[in-house]
Design a protein around this motif. Structure first.
Motif, PDB file in Angstrom:
ATOM      1  N   PHE A  36      15.396 -17.338 -45.710  1.00  0.00           N
ATOM      2  CA  PHE A  36      14.318 -16.567 -45.082  1.00  0.00           C
ATOM      3  C   PHE A  36      14.661 -15.080 -45.081  1.00  0.00           C
ATOM      4  O   PHE A  36      13.824 -14.232 -45.421  1.00  0.00           O
ATOM      5  N   LYS A  39      14.108 -13.401 -48.169  1.00  0.00           N
ATOM      6  CA  LYS A  39      12.673 -13.385 -48.497  1.00  0.00           C
ATOM      7  C   LYS A  39      12.350 -14.296 -49.676  1.00  0.00           C
ATOM      8  O   LYS A  39      11.536 -13.987 -50.525  1.00  0.00           O
ATOM      9  N   ILE A 220      12.088 -23.656 -43.387  1.00  0.00           N
ATOM     10  CA  ILE A 220      11.363 -22.397 -43.164  1.00  0.00           C
ATOM     11  C   ILE A 220      11.060 -22.175 -41.684  1.00  0.00           C
ATOM     12  O   ILE A 220      11.286 -21.081 -41.154  1.00  0.00           O
ATOM     13  N   ILE A 221      10.544 -23.204 -40.994  1.00  0.00           N
ATOM     14  CA  ILE A 221      10.032 -22.947 -39.642  1.00  0.00           C
ATOM     15  C   ILE A 221      11.133 -22.570 -38.643  1.00  0.00           C
ATOM     16  O   ILE A 221      10.970 -21.593 -37.912  1.00  0.00           O
ATOM     17  N   VAL A 224      12.191 -18.868 -38.966  1.00  0.00           N
ATOM     18  CA  VAL A 224      11.124 -17.972 -38.514  1.00  0.00           C
ATOM     19  C   VAL A 224      11.056 -17.976 -36.993  1.00  0.00           C
ATOM     20  O   VAL A 224      10.877 -16.931 -36.350  1.00  0.00           O
ATOM     21  N   PHE A 228      12.355 -14.563 -33.894  1.00  0.00           N
ATOM     22  CA  PHE A 228      11.647 -13.925 -32.788  1.00  0.00           C
ATOM     23  C   PHE A 228      12.586 -13.563 -31.643  1.00  0.00           C
ATOM     24  O   PHE A 228      12.286 -12.704 -30.836  1.00  0.00           O
ATOM     25  N   PHE A 272       6.904 -26.835 -35.404  1.00  0.00           N
ATOM     26  CA  PHE A 272       5.831 -25.833 -35.332  1.00  0.00           C
ATOM     27  C   PHE A 272       5.516 -25.481 -33.884  1.00  0.00           C
ATOM     28  O   PHE A 272       5.218 -24.319 -33.574  1.00  0.00           O
ATOM     29  N   PHE A 275       7.865 -23.007 -32.842  1.00  0.00           N
ATOM     30  CA  PHE A 275       7.499 -21.736 -33.463  1.00  0.00           C
ATOM     31  C   PHE A 275       6.355 -21.066 -32.710  1.00  0.00           C
ATOM     32  O   PHE A 275       6.403 -19.867 -32.414  1.00  0.00           O
ATOM     33  N   LEU A 279       6.323 -17.499 -30.989  1.00  0.00           N
ATOM     34  CA  LEU A 279       5.384 -16.457 -31.404  1.00  0.00           C
ATOM     35  C   LEU A 279       4.692 -15.859 -30.193  1.00  0.00           C
ATOM     36  O   LEU A 279       4.487 -14.652 -30.105  1.00  0.00           O
ATOM     37  N   ALA A 284      10.819  -9.719 -27.119  1.00  0.00           N
ATOM     38  CA  ALA A 284      10.546  -8.417 -27.736  1.00  0.00           C
ATOM     39  C   ALA A 284       9.470  -8.511 -28.814  1.00  0.00           C
ATOM     40  O   ALA A 284       8.579  -7.671 -28.893  1.00  0.00           O
ATOM     41  N   ARG A 285       9.528  -9.549 -29.632  1.00  0.00           N
ATOM     42  CA  ARG A 285       8.625  -9.631 -30.783  1.00  0.00           C
ATOM     43  C   ARG A 285       7.427 -10.527 -30.546  1.00  0.00           C
ATOM     44  O   ARG A 285       6.574 -10.666 -31.410  1.00  0.00           O
ATOM     45  N   VAL A 287       3.882 -12.217 -29.041  1.00  0.00           N
ATOM     46  CA  VAL A 287       2.534 -11.679 -28.889  1.00  0.00           C
ATOM     47  C   VAL A 287       2.281 -11.256 -27.443  1.00  0.00           C
ATOM     48  O   VAL A 287       1.758 -10.175 -27.175  1.00  0.00           O
TER      49      VAL A 287
END
Lengths: 401, 309
Positions: A36, A39, A220-221, A224, A228, A272, A275, A279, A284-285, A287
């Motif tokens: 990840f 990239k 991947i998940i 990611v 965060f 998920f 995740f 999210l 800090a990151r 929403v």
């Protein structure tokens, strides 16, 4: 029922699956992080689809040699081989031709998978060796997991994590700045291949539990998700491993607790869910944090502008500003500033005047660059500097209404 | 082979395969040049939950609800990918990976949870399609092509994919200039007043439509393979977009025909009794074409000029 599953009380098979899935999730999360950060997350998609022809060929070879076609180590060896060929194809296509990596990924993925499907139908027509097991590799099948299978997953996962630990420094350097890594003598191409080899190892040991279509999700998940929560690479690696392991464990438990809950998809969906929570809620990151930050900023702008208006004797009409000022006790309901409000307003106006001088003065260039209409001047200049500016402004004088 | 055998058994699957391949290869050219080649991959994964949801809502296996469900799922996926990319500030590849694997997993789970034993709906079918079974029972020979009664018995997939192909070709023909300009130089396209955002979205939607229509007939493997392999092979043959489109159509048709024939008759030549998966074979042939183009194509090198590869 779910509690029994979580505490590994649902029998031998469920326990094996839960342990295996946890280890697999941890290994996949740790390994996927580097992918990840580099990239190249979707390369794993091509690698996992490219395992199918290898599985089929291994099956056919083992049957042709008179053995049991479903011998797991044999199938995994075959899948590793064809995944490696697929990987070399991607590398060859991107390095030797003008194709971009995404096109190479898609081409390898679809062609290898298509070829695997052809071989699957060939095996079906062979009509030998209980071929029904092979379809299980598409989406994983944990029903008939043996102790030996779990052992393979455990040993493979541990070896993968160990290799990741050994290779983590060069892999991180390549992931963050490939050119700098090359300049310091890191063999970038070989490190890349090693990274892909580790991904391949995870894919192969994950075939049994989640299947080749969904193993990508475990690679991947979790990374990611972990990204965060931290900006430090080693912490992201660890968190990603934990997120993957947790998803594997919970997924296996949930899937064992009721019928018709296939393990692979459940693990992916729980992954998920982790995740989605990150999210929304990450400090800090996330929403929510971003929304709160924005609201705070908005409030400060409104209060500041309101105070400046009050200081200059203007009426404040904007309803949100009025509400904020009144709630802070700076303004009365009829729009007249309170005592505290007048003091804050005078200070705001004076600061604005100070900023004006600072920004006009070349010697304060560095400080002036920090002006954004909200920053308190005391956080930028020293007491002495402010006194010096105040001398230039002169003593307060009467404001004529 | 005689007309009595070829027309009912092989003509319609062959035509459907060709139409599906070309319908996917045409938008694939632009997706490839725009570095969006994996959109096809993502779309073909998320079609499964769309179809399952459509089945759950309507309770029947019928085409239009399923196509709508699949298209809806594709749209949801595109929106989700964009949302995750922006809200989480995640690179597009990873955002795509998160979304399509999750939606696919949800599709599999839904499928397992519902009782679909009475209907033909399973994961394998979604992956491989059932090209071989799209036979034209009413045909008796070449003469049936002119017989309206026999034509009424054509498998409905054929007209559907043919109409899709026409629509895709029409879209690309109508928007040829803006598509070409915005693909190669998005900044310039914007300065001369092309709405590149809307155009890009339209391209993805057209790709989704052709993917869904093709998926219905031939399964998702062909869809991904045809989005990428023929355009990628064509890219090695030429530096001109017009010629590239031509080559990609040629390669798509070749893959479909050779793949179908090899799958249907190849095993017989080897002395085996049964045919192998046509969808898988078409994808394999397209891969072989790509490898040949990558090895011998005149414009395969990065610099692009003939001879410098």
């Amino acid at each position: 029922m779910l509690w029994d599953a979580l505490t590994l009380q649902l029998g031998y098979n469920a326990t094996l699956v839960a342990i295996g899935a946890t280890l697999l999730g941890f290994a996949a999360g740790v390994t996927g992080t580097f992918l990840f950060l580099r990239k190249r997350a979707l390369v794993s998609d091509a690698i996992s689809h490219a395992t199918l022809p290898g599985v089929c060929i291994a099956f056919m070879v083992m049957v042709a040699l008179g053995g049991d076609g479903r011998n797991l180590p044999g199938l995994l060896a075959g899948s590793a081989l064809s995944a490696w060929v697929g990987l070399l194809c991607i590398n060859g296509l991107t390095r030797r031709t003008r194709l971009a990596e995404d096109a190479a990924i898609g081409a390898v993925l679809s062609v290898f998978f298509g070829f695997g499907v052809v071989l699957l139908t060939v095996i079906q027509t062979m009509g030998v060796g209980r071929q029904a097991g092979l379809e299980g590799f598409l989406l994983g099948s944990t029903a008939g997991m043996l102790f030996a299978d779990a052992l393979i997953i455990a040993v493979g996962g541990a070896a993968t994590v160990l290799l990741v630990m050994i290779l983590r420094r060069p892999m991180l350097m390549v992931a963050f700045d490939a050119e700098y890594a090359a300049a310091t003598g890191v063999p970038v191409h070989r490190v890349d291949l090693a990274m892909m080899g580790l991904v391949m190892a995870v894919t192969v040991i994950g075939l049994k539990i989640v299947g080749l279509i969904l193993i990508v999700a475990l690679l991947i998940i979790p990374p990611v998700t972990a990204r965060f929560w931290s900006d430090r690479a080693d912490r992201v690696v660890l968190l990603s491993g934990i997120a993957g392991g947790l998803a594997g464990y919970l997924g296996a438990a949930v899937s064992a607790s009721a019928p018709n809950l296939p393990t692979g998809p459940i693990i992916v969906l729980i992954s998920f869910a982790l995740f989605a929570l990150s999210l929304l809620l990450a400090p800090a990151r996330g929403v929510l944090a971003a929304v709160l930050r924005h609201r705070r900023f908005q409030r400060r702008v409104h209060v500041r502008q309101g105070l400046l208006a009050l200081a200059q004797g203007q009426e404040v009409y904007e309803p949100y500003t009025r509400r904020l000022l009144r709630r802070a006790g700076l303004m009365r309901a009829d729009g007249v500033a309170t005592e505290a409000g007048r003091a804050r307003a005078a200070k705001a106006l004076r600061d604005e005047r100070r900023w004006g001088l600072v920004r006009a003065d070349q010697t304060h260039e560095a400080a002036a660059a920090q002006y954004d209409g909200l920053r308190d001047i005391e956080t930028v200049l020293t007491r002495d500097q402010i006194d010096e500016i105040d001398r230039r402004i002169g003593p307060p004088h009467e404001v004529r209404a | 082979m005689s007309g009595e055998e070829f027309v009912p058994l092989s003509l319609t699957p062959l035509l459907i395969g060709i139409c599906a391949a070309v319908a996917c290869a045409l938008p694939g050219n632009f997706l490839l040049l725009r570095r969006q080649a994996l959109i096809g991959d993502a779309i073909s994964h998320v079609v499964l939950p769309g179809i399952v949801v459509a089945f759950l809502l309507t309770g029947v296996i019928s085409t239009w609800p399923m196509m709508l469900g699949a298209a809806g799922a594709a749209a949801v996926a595109v929106i989700l990918i964009e949302a995750i990319r922006r809200l989480g500030r995640i690179e597009p590849g990873a955002a795509m990976g998160v979304v399509f694997t999750t939606m696919f997993a949800a599709g599999v789970l839904l499928l397992e949870q519902t009782d679909t034993s009475s209907v033909h709906l399973d994961v394998e079918h979604a992956l491989y399609g059932n090209l071989e079974s799209l036979i034209w029972l009413d045909a008796t020979g070449w003469a049936s092509l002119l017989d309206p009664k026999a034509l009424a018995g054509l498998p409905p997939e054929l007209p559907r994919i043919a109409v899709t192909l026409l629509a895709v070709a029409l879209f690309i023909g109508l928007f040829w200039r803006p598509l070409k300009i915005s693909t190669f130089d998005e900044g310039f396209a914007r300065t001369i007043g092309i709405r590149t955002g809307a155009l890009g979205l339209a391209l993805v939607l057209v790709a989704a439509i052709s993917a869904v229509a093709a998926f219905d007939a031939v399964g998702s493997i062909i869809v991904i393979a045809m989005f990428i392999c023929p355009p990628a092979a064509a890219r090695m043959m030429t530096n001109r977009l017009e010629a590239q489109i031509g080559w990609s159509v040629l390669f798509a048709v070749l893959s479909a025909v050779i793949g179908y024939v090899l799958a249907g008759y190849g095993p017989l030549w080897l002395g085996w009794a049964d045919a192998v998966s046509a969808a898988g074979m078409i994808a394999t042939v397209s891969g072989v074409i790509l490898v040949l183009a990558a090895a011998f194509g005149p414009c395969r090198g990065r610099a692009g000029a003939p001879g410098t590869g």
